[in-house]
Design an enzyme around this catalytic site. Structure first.
Site, mmCIF file in Angstrom:
data_model
loop_
_atom_site.group_PDB
_atom_site.id
_atom_site.type_symbol
_atom_site.label_atom_id
_atom_site.label_comp_id
_atom_site.label_asym_id
_atom_site.label_seq_id
_atom_site.Cartn_x
_atom_site.Cartn_y
_atom_site.Cartn_z
ATOM 1 N N LYS A 80 -70.701 -50.902 9.262
ATOM 2 C CA LYS A 80 -71.597 -50.014 10.021
ATOM 3 C C LYS A 80 -72.897 -49.843 9.251
ATOM 4 O O LYS A 80 -72.884 -49.680 8.019
ATOM 5 C CB LYS A 80 -70.897 -48.665 10.229
ATOM 6 C CG LYS A 80 -71.632 -47.697 11.142
ATOM 7 C CD LYS A 80 -70.803 -46.417 11.328
ATOM 8 C CE LYS A 80 -71.480 -45.404 12.223
ATOM 9 N NZ LYS A 80 -70.718 -44.143 12.319
ATOM 10 N N SER A 155 -70.287 -42.722 17.068
ATOM 11 C CA SER A 155 -71.470 -43.499 16.794
ATOM 12 C C SER A 155 -71.184 -44.930 16.337
ATOM 13 O O SER A 155 -72.047 -45.795 16.431
ATOM 14 C CB SER A 155 -72.299 -42.796 15.725
ATOM 15 O OG SER A 155 -71.562 -42.702 14.504
ATOM 16 N N SER A 179 -66.535 -40.463 14.958
ATOM 17 C CA SER A 179 -67.214 -41.750 15.137
ATOM 18 C C SER A 179 -66.446 -42.995 14.726
ATOM 19 O O SER A 179 -66.908 -44.111 14.986
ATOM 20 C CB SER A 179 -68.548 -41.739 14.407
ATOM 21 O OG SER A 179 -69.458 -40.962 15.139
HETATM 22 N N1 GLN Z 1 -70.288 -37.715 18.327
HETATM 23 C C1 GLN Z 1 -70.372 -36.773 17.257
HETATM 24 C C2 GLN Z 1 -71.814 -36.405 17.036
HETATM 25 O O1 GLN Z 1 -72.606 -36.781 17.821
HETATM 26 C C3 GLN Z 1 -69.739 -37.332 16.018
HETATM 27 C C4 GLN Z 1 -70.562 -38.328 15.326
HETATM 28 C C5 GLN Z 1 -69.940 -38.893 14.090
HETATM 29 O O2 GLN Z 1 -68.739 -38.764 13.847
HETATM 30 N N2 GLN Z 1 -70.777 -39.500 13.273
HETATM 31 O O3 GLN Z 1 -72.175 -35.735 16.136
#
Ligand code: GLN
Length: 491
Positions: A80, A155, A179
């Site tokens: 990532k 994400s 994420s």
């Molecule tokens: N979807 C969540 C957010 O928007 C979690 C994101 C993540 O785990 N990086 O913050």
């Protein structure tokens, strides 16, 4: 020989160790696959062809010299784009870091190299890991290999899609609110969030430092465990790293694969297994719970009354930390610099740079966080959210006095079509309804495929006590022994 891109990491390591295929051949096969499908999937922001082949050649040379190779030597991995890679672009999905080449490797990447894995490149993500669909990437969304018109989660949608599209057998993600697990669930792959502090944040571009946790993504539970073991463990360069060895997640995954869960107590989270999820998701989840019962597990309902407040608490804590962490992107030290023309003041350069470099969701979070931390509001928002965090931790602690792990669906809904949740931030935030409590508590959680609803994957989440990551691998592997791996339609 069978197509190596369809093999698990474990199988790939075996064919390399036996000499049936060289690491270079395995790497080339994955690079070819990326070349064939990634224009449509957009899982990768950067493919490091030369770097990958060089790492593969080094593995082949070590094998030729008779060296003992580790369990993942020569296995390709996608990383990532939130983790620094020396000399290799690291954008975090943002224009503000476009063309930035970090001068150092993150600890995770160093450990991947030490394990002899071959880094194929960097994967797409929502900007600064804020989002649940990869639609907030500044470099265009990633498609879900199950249906290219749908989101692959976020994400870390790029990492999950790379696995489901057979572009890589292993990937790294980061999980602040879900994420790793949510993209795993909606792409039919495995995603594990380790115990907070069980994997190093050194070189992980910070979003919310008290929550951010890098972790493994794979197509099987055993592969995820092997990757977890390779990247985990204490790192003196991360002040919140836990100075203990990684629990034996690989042995646990192997034990679970025998399909025996006799004596294991599973706690079904009452608040997450009734309303709040799509009926199709709940139906598949309940079938999976029945299957786990048949393997000998005892299932009891456990109420965690404060879990319903996790989402609002998270959306105060995470933006607060992000507003502080992202202050470093000011056009002075990293990446983009706008308006440096001798006319604008330094303050104007900073403001122009941040305005041009950050996307709308990142700006929203910075503003929310700045507000929540501001004097006069701090106690009502940030302080209150911290108290809720404590209550959620207490729910977990009480639950783990009665059961070994907690289970729930990973996500309330299956992969949704592009554009269907971007107009209302709250609808997007709901994707992490079931994953966020784990982050606030700090324990580990894994998503394992448990079936299909209307042709799209559903994930089952297993949450364990802190530093008992092995438990979730045992239960996850047992589930996999019944459900098997899910195969998406041909691209
Ligand atoms: N979807 C969540 C957010 O928007 C979690 C994101 C993540 O785990 N990086 O913050």
């Amino acid at each position: 020989m069978a197509d190596v891109t369809r093999m698990t990491a474990t199988e790939i390591a075996a064919v390399i160790a036996s000499g049936e295929a060289s690491a270079v051949e395995v790497t080339q096969a994955h690079l070819d696959r990326i070349a064939a499908v990634d224009e449509r999937v957009n899982a990768f922001l950067h493919v490091d062809t030369e770097g990958a082949l060089e790492s593969a050649r080094a593995v082949d040379a070590r094998r030729a010299a008779g060296e003992e190779l580790g369990p993942l030597a020569g296995v390709p991995v996608a990383v990532k784009d939130v983790l620094t890679t020396k000399g290799v672009p690291t954008t975090v999905g943002s224009k503000i870091l476009e063309n930035w080449r970090p001068p150092y490797d993150s600890t995770i990447v160093q450990r991947l190299r030490a394990a002899g894995t071959v880094m194929l490149g960097k994967t797409n993500m929502d900007e600064f890991a804020m989002g649940s669909s990869t639609e907030y990437s500044a470099y265009g969304p990633t498609g879900n290999p199950w249906d290219l018109g749908r989101i692959p989660g976020g994400s870390g949608g790029g990492s999950a899609a790379a696995l489901a599209a057979y572009e890589a057998p292993l990937a790294i993600g980061s999980d602040t609110g879900g994420s790793i697990r949510q993209p795993g669930a909606v792409t039919g792959t495995v995603g594990a969030k380790p115990t907070y502090g069980g994997t190093s944040r050194y070189g992980l571009v910070a979003f919310s430092s008290s929550l951010d946790t890098p972790g493994p993504c794979a197509r099987t539970v055993l592969d995820a465990a092997l990757l977890h073991a390779a990247i985990g463990g204490h790192d003196p360069r991360d002040s919140t790293s836990i100075p203990l060895p990684v629990p034996d997640v690989v042995a646990a995954a192997r034990a679970g694969a025998t399909g025996d869960l006799t004596g294991v107590r599973l706690g079904l989270v009452t608040e997450f297994s009734g309303e709040g999820a799509e009926p199709g998701v709940l139906a598949v989840f309940r079938e999976a719970v029945d299957a786990l019962t048949k393997l000998g597990a005892e299932v009891v309902e456990v109420s965690c009354p404060h879990f319903q407040y996790a989402l609002p608490a998270y959306y105060l804590i995470a933006p607060s930390e992000c507003s502080s962490n992202l202050a470093r992107f000011d056009g002075v030290r990293f990446g983009l610099r706008v308006g440096d023309d001798g006319v604008h003041s330094l303050e104007e350069v900073m403001s122009l740079t941040r305005d041009a470099g950050f996307g709308p969701e990142v700006k929203r979070r910075i503003m929310l966080g700045t507000y929540a931390l501001s004097s006069g509001y701090y106690d009502a928002y940030y302080g209150q959210a911290q108290k809720v965090r404590t209550l959620i931790t207490q729910d977990f602690t009480t639950a783990f006095e009665q059961v070994d792990v907690l289970i729930s669906p990973t996500t309330p809904f299956v992969a949704f079509p592009f554009g269907s949740r971007t107009s209302d931030p709250y609808q997007m935030y709901l994707a992490d309804l079931f994953t966020i409590p784990t982050n606030l508590y700090g324990g580990p959680g894994i998503s394992v495929p448990c079936g299909l609803s209307e042709g799209l994957p559903v994930g089952l989440q297993i949450m364990a006590p802190t530093m008992a990551d092995d438990r979730m691998y045992r239960v996850g592997a047992a589930l996999e022994s019944v459900v098997g791996t899910l195969t998406p339609p041909e691209l």
